[in-house]
Enzyme design. Structure first.
Site, PDB file in Angstrom:
ATOM      1  N   GLU A 165       0.800  -1.228   0.000  1.00 50.76           N
ATOM      2  CA  GLU A 165       0.000   0.000   0.000  1.00 50.76           C
ATOM      3  C   GLU A 165       0.834   1.279   0.000  1.00 50.76           C
ATOM      4  O   GLU A 165       0.735   2.091   0.928  1.00 50.76           O
ATOM      5  CB  GLU A 165      -0.959   0.013   1.192  1.00 50.76           C
ATOM      6  CG  GLU A 165      -1.925  -1.160   1.205  1.00 50.76           C
ATOM      7  CD  GLU A 165      -3.003  -1.029   2.267  1.00 50.76           C
ATOM      8  OE1 GLU A 165      -2.861  -0.185   3.163  1.00 50.76           O
ATOM      9  OE2 GLU A 165      -3.993  -1.773   2.180  1.00 50.76           O
ATOM     10  N   GLU A 342      -5.568  -8.538   1.180  1.00 50.90           N
ATOM     11  CA  GLU A 342      -6.248  -8.144   2.415  1.00 50.90           C
ATOM     12  C   GLU A 342      -7.717  -7.862   2.132  1.00 50.90           C
ATOM     13  O   GLU A 342      -8.040  -7.128   1.198  1.00 50.90           O
ATOM     14  CB  GLU A 342      -5.655  -6.864   3.006  1.00 50.90           C
ATOM     15  CG  GLU A 342      -4.273  -6.999   3.586  1.00 50.90           C
ATOM     16  CD  GLU A 342      -3.775  -5.666   4.137  1.00 50.90           C
ATOM     17  OE1 GLU A 342      -4.591  -4.869   4.635  1.00 50.90           O
ATOM     18  OE2 GLU A 342      -2.565  -5.414   4.041  1.00 50.90           O
TER      19      GLU A 342
END
Ligand code: FCB
Length: 436
Positions: A165, A342
């Site tokens: 991320e 995720e």
């Protein structure tokens, strides 16, 4: 029965700073998250990752639990400050030893390690001496560290993710100041996002060179479904820019070799420096419904959706977004292979009188998202696996231990692990490779 393809893999994730603890053991250096947590007011209740889930010492038990659930892949991250405590130079053998133990125990248990090389815990010294990701030098230091780790584990770890991320750590760390290193400088944040992509681009050939025919390299990006608050040109434009900033900036650089023109027009010229990938890791949790703020580059207003359900994070539950994201990655970016790295939800779980954790809302969240994931697979999206966030409750960054995302409950006072109802439910999903 909703059946996933034969080759589909089921996983669970945790990341170094969020679970390991043992922050001052075996020669680990200080990370920017240790420093950030030490500043009063930065983290809810003054929490930190000092002890976390004590996974550093309890990894065997945790791998035993994974095995009990049937987990097939474990997403974890390597802590750079354990391997190269001073950021560059001297390698800490005891740091490598820990991941040797972890990886070997996983392999003995038949669980495939998926290693992320950077999940936000930069050695503090690189922040102090060269401004962290604000400097290109950090990308070169990262490449050196990646060489050490991938050389050491190239024979046993076949699936690598360079960064987790980068959008979150660039903008929340350097623009909003709510993540380490806690800076508030928009221009610098964009610059760091470029340095992250440079670091990624440098790392990919190094990992390949240190691996073998089984080696596959990816990066993990986060995706938020976006919709305009009102049907006005201003709000549509706000969505377009936010999509450019959070998603297209990274996707276009990685899969098209150029930054998106509309975003660049606001920033000035930058050219991405990246490499083709074997797979993309995608994270998805929620949707934002946004309207235009006052400032061109940064300011957006989020609005709540009437009647929608929200998790403890105050994140809207919006399962369709995971489908839209997957189909987009396939159709617009022709991503060759995707893993959902995720997906999950936080709720205020409690241990009930029967000693169990009944978390029907998490089960429902996972079920609704998996149905959408399955629909995307049925549309031909090349999705190879799904990992739930998280294997266990852990340190949720600025919100400390207040947010429980795990399918395993952690009692932080005793470090007792308890599989939640959602964990048993997930075990059945894995065992059936599908939902009933
Ligand atoms: C993601 C992070 C992960 C976790 C979840 C809830 O953005 O990658 O570490 O905190 O959110």
């Amino acid at each position: 029965m909703v059946q996933f393809p034969e080759h589909f893999r089921w996983g669970a994730g945790t990341y170094s700073y969020q679970v390991e603890g043992a922050a001052n053991e075996d020669g680990r250096g200080e990370s920017i998250w240790d420093r950030f947590c030490s500043v009063p007011g930065n983290i809810l209740h003054g929490d930190s990752g000092l002890v976390a889930c004590d996974h550093y010492h309890r990894y065997r038990e945790d791998i035993g639990l994974m095995k009990e659930l049937g987990v097939q892949m474990y997403h974890f991250s390597v802590a750079w400050p354990r391997i190269v405590p001073q950021g560059r130079g001297q390698v800490n053998a005891r740091g490598l030893d820990f991941y040797d133990r972890l990886v070997d125990t996983l392999l003995e248990a038949g669980i495939e390690p998926y290693a992320t090389l950077y999940h936000w815990d930069l050695p503090q010294i690189l922040q102090d001496e060269q401004g962290g990701w604000g400097s290109r030098d950090t990308a070169y230091a990262f490449a050196e560290y990646v060489d050490i780790v991938s050389r050491h584990f190239g024979d046993r770890i076949h699936n690598w993710l360079t960064l987790n991320e980068p959008a979150v750590t660039a903008f929340e760390g350097y623009e909003d100041g709510i993540h380490a290193p806690g800076l508030r400088d928009s221009r610098l944040a964009w610059q760091t996002s470029h340095h992250f992509l440079l670091a990624h681009g440098l790392a990919v050939p190094i990992i390949r060179a240190n691996g073998d025919a089984r080696t596959r390299v990816g990066i993990t990006l986060n995706f938020t479904a976006l919709d305009p608050a009102t049907d006005t040109e201003e709000d549509r434009e706000a969505v377009r820019f936010l999509d450019g900033k959070l998603h297209r900036w990274f996707l276009d650089a990685i899969f098209r070799g150029a930054y998106p023109a509309d975003v660049l027009a606001k920033l000035g010229a930058l050219v991405p420096e990246t490499q083709p990938l074997d797979f993309l890791g995608a994270n998805y949790y929620t949707r934002s419904v946004v309207g235009r703020g006052n400032n061109d580059l940064v300011d957006f207003t989020s609005v709540r959706v009437d009647g929608a359900e929200y998790t403890a994070m105050d994140w809207e539950i919006y399962p369709q977004g995971i489908y839209d994201m997957l189909v987009r990655l396939h159709r617009e970016y022709a991503v060759p292979h995707i893993y959902l790295v995720e997906n999950g939800s936080a709720f205020p779980d409690v241990v009930e009188d029967d000693g169990r954790i009944h978390d029907p809302r998490r089960i429902n969240y996972l079920r609704e998202h998996l149905l959408q994931v399955h629909a995307a697979v049925a549309q031909g999206v090349p999705l190879d696996g799904y990992s739930v966030w998280s294997l266990m409750d852990n340190f949720e960054w600025s919100l400390g231990y207040s947010m429980r995302f795990g399918i395993i409950h952690i009692d932080y006072a005793t470090q007792k692990r308890r599989i939640k109802d959602s964990g048993y439910w997930y075990r059945n999903i894995i065992a059936n490779n599908g939902l009933r």
